[in-house]
Write a protein that holds these residues in place. Structure first.
Motif, PDB file in Angstrom:
ATOM      1  N   GLU A  52       0.834  -1.211   0.000  1.00 31.10           N
ATOM      2  CA  GLU A  52       0.000   0.000   0.000  1.00 31.10           C
ATOM      3  C   GLU A  52       0.864   1.255   0.000  1.00 31.10           C
ATOM      4  O   GLU A  52       0.597   2.215  -0.733  1.00 31.10           O
ATOM      5  CB  GLU A  52      -0.911   0.010   1.232  1.00 31.10           C
ATOM      6  N   GLU A  56       1.328   4.266  -2.835  1.00 27.46           N
ATOM      7  CA  GLU A  56       1.155   5.693  -2.540  1.00 27.46           C
ATOM      8  C   GLU A  56       2.375   6.494  -2.976  1.00 27.46           C
ATOM      9  O   GLU A  56       2.246   7.595  -3.532  1.00 27.46           O
ATOM     10  CB  GLU A  56       0.900   5.876  -1.039  1.00 27.46           C
ATOM     11  N   TRP A  57       3.569   5.959  -2.737  1.00 27.19           N
ATOM     12  CA  TRP A  57       4.794   6.648  -3.121  1.00 27.19           C
ATOM     13  C   TRP A  57       4.895   6.767  -4.641  1.00 27.19           C
ATOM     14  O   TRP A  57       5.280   7.818  -5.172  1.00 27.19           O
ATOM     15  CB  TRP A  57       6.005   5.897  -2.572  1.00 27.19           C
ATOM     16  N   LYS A  59       2.579   6.972  -6.761  1.00 24.58           N
ATOM     17  CA  LYS A  59       1.583   7.896  -7.321  1.00 24.58           C
ATOM     18  C   LYS A  59       2.035   9.354  -7.264  1.00 24.58           C
ATOM     19  O   LYS A  59       1.490  10.194  -7.992  1.00 24.58           O
ATOM     20  CB  LYS A  59       0.256   7.746  -6.569  1.00 24.58           C
TER      21      LYS A  59
END
Length: 416
Positions: A52, A56-57, A59
């Motif tokens: 997860e 996030e990184w 994106k």
């Protein structure tokens, strides 16, 4: 000593097979992102959380050129696998490793000096104890990634039965001994304390007396210092003089965790990993800080660090990911989900644990010092543990045993 060519060939074949199985040779994704390999040793729940965070990184606009490929290793086998991979030139870009492994990797010249990437500007964000385990030969060679320590677990029922306040664990060693005498009934096999006798488990004693085991430059063993001798004398006195410790460290003795769960030991040192176990056993227990010595309360450091390997080509991108991963907001999310202790000081004000016992470990970590930095912590324990046992059994004085330990450590450990 001659090297066995068959063993070398097998090691090379093993790593090649592992690499092909993991598709590590793929360095670019179909959409043009460069692949950064991250070897880790997380469990199932941690791995799901890691994916997860990676998503996030990736994106973030600044990271559009990169993708992280996490590759899971068994914890018990990660050291030999990484050694072999580095030997044959097939290591990852970065890896999560046991705290004790960083020094060996650094002295193999395998790790990137993080100061060259800007770490000196942010190092003070990290909790002191875990941070110090990455400071090797004057450089920060890794980043704290996951940490823990031990604190004092105590049995509230046994405290109450001994006429003690079940909400007031001992705060100093004098209080510990005084309460310990009330908690001990040797005829019934009940003791105030059960302890281990290894270097790592003894660090709360040494640190509380302000004793450092190895000099900062790694060239001298300091176990013969007055502070270290006094710490060892205190530890031995709990068994030999005050007779409030059960001899849990002896061969054939009941280990501390078992004795605590069986309500034979009123107090032990252990870590947050035992919270689920003891809670499930319906023990009425509490947790306090390690009793304070002359230098205050302190503990030891467990957990893992993250390193970036020199052989990789994308040091800055790896550094950007690892500093994001260990940033305060991400650490808070990670630690509340997994009931772990943050390595980033900024996360301390953000975490809110359902299990309030974890707050004691947050407090304990604030005063915890880094472990001795040596190429082989296993060898350090193999050398020092027997000397400490001679003090517990009365074969040597603490001063004599620590002096002998210094000689052996400097001959066998600091020369590695």
């Amino acid at each position: 000593m001659q090297r066995n060519p068959l063993l070398i060939a097998f090691a090379v074949f093993y790593v090649l097979l592992a690499v092909l199985t993991w598709s590590q040779d793929v360095t670019r994704t179909p959409d043009g992102r460069t692949v950064l390999t991250f070897w880790h040793t997380y469990g199932d729940e941690e791995t799901a959380m890691l994916k997860e965070i990676i998503a996030e990184w990736e994106k973030l606009p600044a990271n559009a050129a990169w993708t992280i490929r996490p590759i899971r290793l068994p914890f018990d086998g990660h050291k030999p696998k990484i050694r072999t991979a580095l030997t044959v030139g097939l290591g990852p870009d970065m890896a999560r490793v046991d705290w004790s492994f960083v020094c060996e990797l650094a002295r193999r010249n395998a790790c990137v000096d993080l100061g060259t990437l800007g770490f000196d500007k942010i190092k003070d964000q990290y909790v002191t104890g875990p941070l110090q385990t990455n400071f090797i030969d004057g450089k920060y060679q890794g980043i704290p990634e996951q940490t823990n320590c031990v604190a004092l677990f105590y049995n509230k029922t046994m405290f109450r039965d001994a006429g003690l306040d079940p909400d007031q664990p001992p705060k100093t060693w004098d209080e510990f001994i005084e309460m310990g005498k009330k908690l001990t009934n040797a005829e019934k096999g009940i003791y105030a304390f059960g302890m281990d006798n290894t270097v790592w488990w003894s660090l709360p004693f040494f640190n509380g007396f302000g004793a450092r085991l190895i000099s900062e430059d790694g060239k001298k063993c300091l176990l013969a210092s007055p502070e270290a001798v006094k710490a060892m004398e205190l530890k031995a006195s709990l068994f030999a003089t005050h007779k409030i410790e059960a001899g849990a460290w002896r061969a054939g003795g009941t280990p501390p965790e078992q004795g605590f769960q069986n309500q034979k030991y009123a107090m032990i040192f252990t870590g947050p990993w035992n919270l689920p176990r003891f809670s499930a056993s319906k023990l009425e227990f509490g947790i306090g800080l390690i009793p304070a010595g002359p230098n205050g309360t302190s503990s030891n450091v467990g957990g893992n660090n993250a390193v970036i390997f020199k052989a990789g080509k994308h040091h800055q991108a790896c550094y950007d990911f690892l500093t994001y991963f260990t940033s305060a907001p991400v650490q808070a999310k990670w630690c509340m989900k997994l009931n772990q202790i943050p390595v980033n000081k900024g996360a301390y004000d953000l975490v809110q644990f359902e299990d309030k016992n974890l707050n004691v470990f947050l407090e304990q970590m604030k005063s915890t010092l880094g472990n001795p930095v040596v190429t082989s912590f296993e060898m350090l324990e193999n050398v020092v543990n027997p000397e400490m046992e001679t003090v517990l059994t009365g074969q040597k004085t603490a001063a004599d045993a620590m002096r002998d330990a210094v000689r052996k450590v400097e001959e066998k450990v600091l020369t590695l």
